[in-house]
Scaffold this motif. Structure first.
Motif, PDB file in Angstrom:
ATOM      1  N   PRO A   1      45.876  42.005  50.166  1.00 56.11           N
ATOM      2  CA  PRO A   1      46.145  42.882  49.032  1.00 56.11           C
ATOM      3  C   PRO A   1      44.912  43.020  48.126  1.00 56.11           C
ATOM      4  CG  PRO A   1      47.960  41.378  49.369  1.00 56.11           C
ATOM      5  CD  PRO A   1      46.846  40.910  50.274  1.00 56.11           C
ATOM      6  N   TYR A   2      44.772  44.183  47.521  1.00 55.16           N
ATOM      7  CA  TYR A   2      43.581  44.483  46.737  1.00 55.16           C
ATOM      8  C   TYR A   2      43.906  44.712  45.268  1.00 55.16           C
ATOM      9  CZ  TYR A   2      40.658  44.648  50.868  1.00 55.16           C
ATOM     10  OH  TYR A   2      39.957  44.305  51.991  1.00 55.16           O
ATOM     11  N   ALA A   3      44.871  43.964  44.730  1.00 56.31           N
ATOM     12  CA  ALA A   3      45.265  44.156  43.335  1.00 56.31           C
ATOM     13  C   ALA A   3      44.100  43.890  42.385  1.00 56.31           C
ATOM     14  CB  ALA A   3      46.447  43.258  42.993  1.00 56.31           C
ATOM     15  N   ALA A   4      43.363  42.808  42.612  1.00 55.86           N
ATOM     16  CA  ALA A   4      42.241  42.473  41.724  1.00 55.86           C
ATOM     17  C   ALA A   4      41.152  43.538  41.805  1.00 55.86           C
ATOM     18  CB  ALA A   4      41.673  41.103  42.088  1.00 55.86           C
ATOM     19  N   LEU A   5      40.886  44.026  42.993  1.00 53.39           N
ATOM     20  CA  LEU A   5      39.876  45.074  43.155  1.00 53.39           C
ATOM     21  C   LEU A   5      40.283  46.329  42.387  1.00 53.39           C
ATOM     22  CD1 LEU A   5      37.318  46.220  44.459  1.00 53.39           C
ATOM     23  CD2 LEU A   5      38.688  46.758  46.485  1.00 53.39           C
ATOM     24  N   ARG A   6      41.565  46.712  42.495  1.00 59.20           N
ATOM     25  CA  ARG A   6      42.040  47.880  41.749  1.00 59.20           C
ATOM     26  C   ARG A   6      41.855  47.669  40.243  1.00 59.20           C
ATOM     27  NH1 ARG A   6      46.335  47.472  45.362  1.00 59.20           N
ATOM     28  NH2 ARG A   6      46.269  49.072  46.958  1.00 59.20           N
ATOM     29  N   ARG A   7      42.272  46.504  39.781  1.00 64.20           N
ATOM     30  CA  ARG A   7      42.242  46.205  38.343  1.00 64.20           C
ATOM     31  C   ARG A   7      40.811  46.245  37.813  1.00 64.20           C
ATOM     32  NH1 ARG A   7      45.226  42.217  38.840  1.00 64.20           N
ATOM     33  NH2 ARG A   7      43.694  40.555  39.047  1.00 64.20           N
ATOM     34  N   VAL A   8      39.894  45.679  38.566  1.00 64.01           N
ATOM     35  CA  VAL A   8      38.504  45.609  38.129  1.00 64.01           C
ATOM     36  C   VAL A   8      37.803  46.955  38.286  1.00 64.01           C
ATOM     37  CG1 VAL A   8      36.254  44.667  38.802  1.00 64.01           C
ATOM     38  CG2 VAL A   8      38.198  43.136  38.482  1.00 64.01           C
ATOM     39  N   ALA A   9      38.077  47.653  39.385  1.00 66.73           N
ATOM     40  CA  ALA A   9      37.332  48.871  39.690  1.00 66.73           C
ATOM     41  C   ALA A   9      37.731  50.053  38.822  1.00 66.73           C
ATOM     42  CB  ALA A   9      37.514  49.238  41.163  1.00 66.73           C
ATOM     43  N   ARG A  10      38.998  50.128  38.413  1.00 66.21           N
ATOM     44  CA  ARG A  10      39.489  51.341  37.746  1.00 66.21           C
ATOM     45  C   ARG A  10      38.661  51.737  36.520  1.00 66.21           C
ATOM     46  NH1 ARG A  10      44.377  50.266  38.055  1.00 66.21           N
ATOM     47  NH2 ARG A  10      44.904  51.600  39.828  1.00 66.21           N
TER      48      ARG A  10
END
Length: 246
Positions: free
Chosen positions: A80-89
């Motif tokens: 899952p890429y939840a952290a990537l989404r949170r950081v990248a947005r």
């Protein structure tokens, strides 16, 4: 260039995006679904329960959700890429504001590149919502960047039919540090992508891309776009290192 219709049923659109998210990642928590869709936790919970009721999802013992019997699993991304989404947005928002063009983050899932974060640019016309969309990785700018950084054996395993021509193109991408997708996935859309590295190991993690109508693509602006993408990529890697699970 395919964009969001003028009249969409938002709840249906959210449910379909959530179904694609389940298919791509394999496991989704309510909080992660809410963040990915930009909705409240209660809305995300209702959407997941509805998908479960219709056998598109099922709830795991830890209360997360996974694909149900009616949802083809396809190729999952590695985790899952939840952290990537949170950081990248927020960095995608800054990139889209600075350039006027739409920005997204892609990850590899088998032979495909999956869009896991998307922010629409303000310039008109824009490249509309691509969240949860997927295409053959060999065609997208982000997918090509990621493929270019695989080892030879890993590339062969990912793309069993890779040929010398594609190997040469990927080697050029690796040396340049960016890839261009000129209408390979959608007529009228051109995109530029660079690599995002994982914190600590600096291994390839994802790719960040700008997508624009082909009529606005200008090779003279390419160095500036690549510079902006590279700066955003470095900030994403930096911020991921500060995440609890980074």
């Amino acid at each position: 260039m395919r964009n969001r219709p003028a009249y969409t049923v938002e709840s249906v659109d959210h449910a379909l995006q959530l179904a694609m998210l389940l298919r791509q990642e394999g496991t989704v928590r309510v909080t992660d679904a809410a963040a990915a869709l930009g909705v409240s936790r209660s809305t995300a919970h209702r959407l997941l329960q509805t998908l479960a009721y219709r056998d598109f999802a099922e709830q795991a013992p830890d209360r997360s959700y996974r694909p149900g019997s009616l949802l083809a699993t396809g190729e999952h991304t590695s985790h899952p890429y939840a952290a990537l989404r949170r950081v990248a947005r927020p960095h995608l928002h800054e990139l889209a504001t600075a350039t006027g063009e739409s920005a997204n983050v892609q990850v590899l899932g088998g032979e495909n590149a999956h869009v896991v974060v998307y922010v629409e640019g303000a310039a008109w016309p824009s490249v509309g919502d691509r969240f949860t969309r997927e295409w053959p990785a060999r065609l997208t700018s982000g997918g090509r960047v990621l493929l270019a950084h695989l080892g030879a054996a890993e590339l062969d395993a990912t793309l069993p039919d890779v040929d010398d021509r594609l190997r040469g193109e990927l080697e050029l991408v690796r040396r340049r540090g960016y890839a261009v997708n000129d209408q390979l996935t959608e007529e009228g859309v051109t995109a530029v992508g660079v690599l995002v590295r994982a914190p600590g190991t600096m291994a390839p993690l994802a790719a960040i891309a700008l997508a624009m109508p082909s009529e606005r693509f200008d090779v003279q602006q390419l160095p500036g776009w690549v510079g902006s993408l590279t700066a955003a990529s470095a900030l994403i890697t930096r911020d991921l290192a500060a995440e609890p699970d980074g």
